[in-house]
Structure formats: structure tokens, C-alpha cells
Design a protein around this motif. Structure first.
Motif, PDB file in Angstrom:
ATOM      1  N   GLY A   1     -45.125-101.502  -4.865  1.00  0.00           N
ATOM      2  CA  GLY A   1     -45.434-100.609  -3.659  1.00  0.00           C
ATOM      3  C   GLY A   1     -44.427-101.176  -2.691  1.00  0.00           C
ATOM      4  O   GLY A   1     -44.162-102.215  -2.541  1.00  0.00           O
TER       5      GLY A   1
ATOM      6  N   ILE B   1     -52.312-106.379 -10.879  1.00  0.00           N
ATOM      7  CA  ILE B   1     -52.943-105.490 -11.153  1.00  0.00           C
ATOM      8  C   ILE B   1     -51.724-104.442 -11.763  1.00  0.00           C
ATOM      9  O   ILE B   1     -51.970-103.870 -12.823  1.00  0.00           O
ATOM     10  CB  ILE B   1     -53.268-104.692  -9.647  1.00  0.00           C
ATOM     11  CG1 ILE B   1     -54.722-105.104  -9.628  1.00  0.00           C
ATOM     12  CG2 ILE B   1     -53.639-103.266 -10.404  1.00  0.00           C
ATOM     13  CD1 ILE B   1     -55.289-104.729  -8.184  1.00  0.00           C
ATOM     14  N   LEU B   2     -50.541-104.625 -11.342  1.00  0.00           N
ATOM     15  CA  LEU B   2     -49.437-103.798 -11.742  1.00  0.00           C
ATOM     16  C   LEU B   2     -48.929-104.412 -13.280  1.00  0.00           C
ATOM     17  O   LEU B   2     -49.164-103.435 -14.064  1.00  0.00           O
ATOM     18  CB  LEU B   2     -48.182-103.943 -11.027  1.00  0.00           C
ATOM     19  CG  LEU B   2     -46.864-103.183 -11.260  1.00  0.00           C
ATOM     20  CD1 LEU B   2     -45.917-103.021 -10.006  1.00  0.00           C
ATOM     21  CD2 LEU B   2     -45.990-103.852 -12.196  1.00  0.00           C
TER      22      LEU B   2
ATOM     23  N   SER C   1     -42.292-101.015 -15.632  1.00  0.00           N
ATOM     24  CA  SER C   1     -42.098-101.511 -14.275  1.00  0.00           C
ATOM     25  C   SER C   1     -40.833-102.483 -14.347  1.00  0.00           C
ATOM     26  O   SER C   1     -40.519-103.345 -15.429  1.00  0.00           O
ATOM     27  CB  SER C   1     -43.425-101.985 -13.810  1.00  0.00           C
ATOM     28  OG  SER C   1     -42.965-102.096 -12.058  1.00  0.00           O
TER      29      SER C   1
ATOM     30  N   ILE D   1     -44.103 -97.513 -13.115  1.00  0.00           N
ATOM     31  CA  ILE D   1     -44.916 -97.986 -11.946  1.00  0.00           C
ATOM     32  C   ILE D   1     -44.207 -98.843 -11.133  1.00  0.00           C
ATOM     33  O   ILE D   1     -43.653 -99.959 -11.260  1.00  0.00           O
ATOM     34  CB  ILE D   1     -46.310 -98.853 -12.699  1.00  0.00           C
ATOM     35  CG1 ILE D   1     -46.783 -98.115 -13.636  1.00  0.00           C
ATOM     36  CG2 ILE D   1     -47.247 -99.342 -11.645  1.00  0.00           C
ATOM     37  CD1 ILE D   1     -47.965 -98.828 -14.429  1.00  0.00           C
TER      38      ILE D   1
ATOM     39  N   ASP E   1     -50.514-109.759  -0.722  1.00  0.00           N
ATOM     40  CA  ASP E   1     -49.404-109.212  -1.038  1.00  0.00           C
ATOM     41  C   ASP E   1     -48.293-109.871   0.157  1.00  0.00           C
ATOM     42  O   ASP E   1     -48.837-110.438   1.120  1.00  0.00           O
ATOM     43  CB  ASP E   1     -49.072-107.718  -1.000  1.00  0.00           C
ATOM     44  CG  ASP E   1     -49.443-107.230   0.369  1.00  0.00           C
ATOM     45  OD1 ASP E   1     -49.053-107.339   1.367  1.00  0.00           O
ATOM     46  OD2 ASP E   1     -50.423-106.430   0.080  1.00  0.00           O
TER      47      ASP E   1
ATOM     48  N   MET F   1     -47.136 -93.971 -10.468  1.00  0.00           N
ATOM     49  CA  MET F   1     -47.908 -94.909  -9.828  1.00  0.00           C
ATOM     50  C   MET F   1     -47.095 -95.608  -9.137  1.00  0.00           C
ATOM     51  O   MET F   1     -45.836 -96.254  -9.321  1.00  0.00           O
ATOM     52  CB  MET F   1     -49.083 -95.645 -10.527  1.00  0.00           C
ATOM     53  CG  MET F   1     -50.008 -94.970 -11.293  1.00  0.00           C
ATOM     54  SD  MET F   1     -51.153 -96.019 -12.456  1.00  0.00           S
ATOM     55  CE  MET F   1     -50.606 -95.686 -13.845  1.00  0.00           C
ATOM     56  N   GLU F   2     -47.693 -96.445  -7.963  1.00  0.00           N
ATOM     57  CA  GLU F   2     -47.322 -97.574  -6.901  1.00  0.00           C
ATOM     58  C   GLU F   2     -48.477 -98.337  -6.866  1.00  0.00           C
ATOM     59  O   GLU F   2     -49.585 -98.067  -6.615  1.00  0.00           O
ATOM     60  CB  GLU F   2     -46.754 -97.015  -5.599  1.00  0.00           C
ATOM     61  CG  GLU F   2     -45.372 -95.963  -6.038  1.00  0.00           C
ATOM     62  CD  GLU F   2     -44.547 -95.997  -4.687  1.00  0.00           C
ATOM     63  OE1 GLU F   2     -44.747 -96.653  -3.776  1.00  0.00           O
ATOM     64  OE2 GLU F   2     -43.867 -94.807  -4.447  1.00  0.00           O
ATOM     65  N   CYS F   3     -48.196 -99.575  -6.782  1.00  0.00           N
ATOM     66  CA  CYS F   3     -49.101-100.902  -6.441  1.00  0.00           C
ATOM     67  C   CYS F   3     -48.576-101.961  -6.115  1.00  0.00           C
ATOM     68  O   CYS F   3     -47.548-102.234  -6.393  1.00  0.00           O
ATOM     69  CB  CYS F   3     -49.592-101.131  -7.990  1.00  0.00           C
ATOM     70  SG  CYS F   3     -51.031-102.519  -7.892  1.00  0.00           S
ATOM     71  N   LYS F   4     -49.080-102.183  -4.829  1.00  0.00           N
ATOM     72  CA  LYS F   4     -48.541-103.395  -4.175  1.00  0.00           C
ATOM     73  C   LYS F   4     -48.880-104.891  -4.897  1.00  0.00           C
ATOM     74  O   LYS F   4     -48.377-106.018  -4.678  1.00  0.00           O
ATOM     75  CB  LYS F   4     -48.998-103.639  -2.817  1.00  0.00           C
ATOM     76  CG  LYS F   4     -48.273-102.543  -1.785  1.00  0.00           C
ATOM     77  CD  LYS F   4     -48.891-102.755  -0.315  1.00  0.00           C
ATOM     78  CE  LYS F   4     -48.151-101.896   0.687  1.00  0.00           C
ATOM     79  NZ  LYS F   4     -48.792-101.892   1.934  1.00  0.00           N
ATOM     80  N   ASP F   5     -50.045-104.973  -5.372  1.00  0.00           N
ATOM     81  CA  ASP F   5     -50.575-106.045  -6.217  1.00  0.00           C
ATOM     82  C   ASP F   5     -50.021-106.345  -7.527  1.00  0.00           C
ATOM     83  O   ASP F   5     -50.038-105.557  -8.470  1.00  0.00           O
ATOM     84  CB  ASP F   5     -52.221-105.784  -6.333  1.00  0.00           C
ATOM     85  CG  ASP F   5     -52.692-107.292  -6.657  1.00  0.00           C
ATOM     86  OD1 ASP F   5     -52.942-107.686  -7.691  1.00  0.00           O
ATOM     87  OD2 ASP F   5     -53.434-107.883  -5.885  1.00  0.00           O
TER      88      ASP F   5
ATOM     89  N   LEU G   1     -51.598-103.000 -15.587  1.00  0.00           N
ATOM     90  CA  LEU G   1     -51.454-101.412 -15.755  1.00  0.00           C
ATOM     91  C   LEU G   1     -50.414-101.351 -16.849  1.00  0.00           C
ATOM     92  O   LEU G   1     -50.549-100.417 -17.854  1.00  0.00           O
ATOM     93  CB  LEU G   1     -50.888-100.936 -14.425  1.00  0.00           C
ATOM     94  CG  LEU G   1     -52.018-100.787 -13.393  1.00  0.00           C
ATOM     95  CD1 LEU G   1     -51.491-100.135 -12.195  1.00  0.00           C
ATOM     96  CD2 LEU G   1     -53.313 -99.984 -13.638  1.00  0.00           C
TER      97      LEU G   1
END
Length: 290
Positions: free
Chosen positions: A194, A227-228, A239, A191, A127, A220-224, A231
Motif C-alpha cells: 500500500g 498480512i500481504l 506481489s 496485491i 508500517d 488488493m492493496e495492503c500496508k502490512d 494473502l
């Protein structure tokens, strides 16, 4: 105190464990423990407090770690420069690219490889936050990331930015109008990309919702980013992401919307440390970026 001691000490601190450092260095643990004790005796201070369940680097230990990091880094740079002198325009470039920017790097790599085929390129992924940290530590030469809030320590080359986009599962298309607004999103699971140090995207996005008197239903939270996106494609939520990823997304199970009313911009940039000379190969790559 010699280079070997500094190098080994740096690994001890990085691993936060003598046993793990010994394993990484492929040496036995007792000699490494003895090396640490000799350093403390020589400097007449405690470098690391070692308890049964606790490990704490002292202020003096942190000072020595910073010194060791600089010496080892400078030595690595010296080896790298000498190697380049011996092989002409060969050598190695280490480039960090965030998951949100990797599609922007391809054309530059193709152009560079056509001109400098002997140069080896090592790609570091991650990231934007982690790659900026790697750049600060001189672990990479150049980074292509989302622009951080503070860039005073860097030379910056800005790439074209695009509006952010809304991505949803394709099967949820009937849940939204053809031209959705932020108010249309609050009933769906969201989502969030992050939060990252020195980046305001998350806060800016939340402020855009707040100005309209609403807030997203963040589940949800996701830095990648890959992957986000996965999801979302698996119907776990919707998102909003930087629009520069639009061309590289696997849209088979996604519906993509533009959000013209959303005034949140993210600029992709190339960064290098200011006033830190690059290798010839890295400087040639930097010069190609326009």
C-alpha cells in the motif's frame, strides 16, 4: 493553567471525545467537561466547537494542543533522564521497527543486550509511515524503517539494501517462466504494497510497469507486509516486495523470484531526530549501528 489541565486537554483532543478521554484517564466525565470550560474561560476563547453530531478543534485549540503536547513530552523526557541518572546505564529505549525491517534488527538487539543487559527495550511495530510519525512526535527514540523520500529532519544510518523480489503462491509456479519479467505478471491478480506518505515504492513500481506499456492487475492493496505475504500464500494473488524480507519469509507455500530488470530500490535505514539529544541508553544503541 497547570500541567494537569494541559495533560487532560491533550487527551480530550486525542480521543476527540470527552467521554472517551474520561474513560482513558479513569475519571468522571463532568469534571473533565468543567476543566475544558475553565480553560476556555481563562483563555477567553473557544477551544473546541461541540455540536450534537460534530466535533471540531478551533485554531486556538490546535495551538494549545501543540503547546500541551510539547510540555507533556518534555516532562516525560525529564522524568526519563532523571531516572537514568539514578540507575546508571539503565533506563528504557523505545525502538520502532516496520514489518519490512524487523529481521534486520535482531543482530543489533543481541549485540546491545550483551553489553547493556540492564536496559529495557520497548519495541513498537507498524508500517514505516506510522513509525516515522511516532518518531516526529517523540513517542519513540529510534526507528528502523524503509527510507522515506525526505530525511532532512533526521540522522540516517543506511543498511544494506537488496533487490526487490516477486512472491507467488507455490501452486502457481507453472503460470510463470523460471525467470519472469514484468510483462509475464499482468495476467495474474496483483496485491500491491500500500501507498504510504513520503514513500515512493508504489509509484516507482507502477512507473516500471508503465515504461513497458503495461500495468499490473491490482486486486488488493495492503500496508502490512506479514498480512500481504499471508494473502499471497493463500493464493489470493502475487506481489513484489522489498528484497530485505527474503530471509524472514515463511516460504513453505511461496515461490520467490528475483527481478533483475526491476530498477526500484528500497533502503532500510535507522532514523533518529536530528539535533534532539537521545538518552544515554538510546545513544549507546545508536552508536552500535554501523
Amino acid at each position: 493553567m497547570d500541567f494537569r489541565q494541559l495533560y487532560y486537554y491533550r487527551e480530550i483532543v486525542r480521543e476527540a471525545s470527552i467521554s472517551k478521554a474520561a474513560e482513558k484517564l479513569h475519571i468522571a466525565q463532568p469534571p473533565l467537561s468543567q476543566l475544558l470550560k475553565r480553560l476556555e474561560d481563562e483563555l477567553e476563547t473557544t477551544l473546541i466547537h461541540r455540536y450534537r453530531q460534530k466535533w471540531e478543534v478551533t485554531e486556538a485549540g490546535l495551538l494549545l494542543y501543540d503547546y500541551a503536547n510539547q510540555i507533556v513530552g518534555q516532562t516525560d523526557q525529564l522524568k526519563k533522564r532523571i531516572h537514568e541518572l539514578e540507575v546508571g546505564q539503565g533506563g528504557t529505549i523505545e525502538i520502532g521497527v516496520s514489518s519490512s525491517c524487523y529481521n534486520l534488527l535482531i543482530d543489533y538487539l543481541q549485540n546491545f543486550r550483551s553489553q547493556y543487559p540492564e536496559v529495557k527495550i520497548l519495541i513498537h511495530s507498524g508500517d514505516s509511515e506510522s513509525l516515522v510519525d511516532k518518531l516526529k512526535e517523540k513517542e519513540i527514540d529510534i526507528a528502523i524503517v524503509m527510507r522515506p523520500s525526505f530525511t532532512d529532519d533526521y540522522d540516517v544510518k543506511v543498511l544494506d539494501s537488496e533487490p526487490n523480489i516477486l512472491i507467488t503462491p507455490e501452486s502457481w509456479a507453472n503460470d510463470l517462466p523460471n525467470e519472469p519479467e514484468l510483462k509475464d505478471l499482468v495476467h495474474l491478480p496483483f496485491i500491491m504494497l500500500g501507498a504510504m506518505k513520503d514513500y515512493t515504492f508504489r509509484n516507482d513500481l507502477l512507473k516500471s510497469f508503465a515504461r513497458r506499456g503495461i500495468k499490473p492487475n491490482i486486486v488488493m492493496e495492503c500496508k502490512d507486509l506479514p498480512i500481504l505475504v499471508s494473502l499471497v500464500s493463500h493464493e489470493l494473488g502475487i506481489s513484489i516486495i522489498p528484497g530485505m524480507n527474503n530471509k524472514s519469509l515463511d516460504t513453505e507455500h511461496l515461490k520467490i523470484y528475483k527481478l533483475p530488470q526491476l530498477n526500484v530500490t528500497v533502503e532500510p535505514v535507522f532514523l533518529k531526530l536530528k539535533n534532539i539529544p537521545l538518552s544515554t541508553a538510546a545513544n549507546n544503541f545508536w552508536s552500535l549501528v554501523n
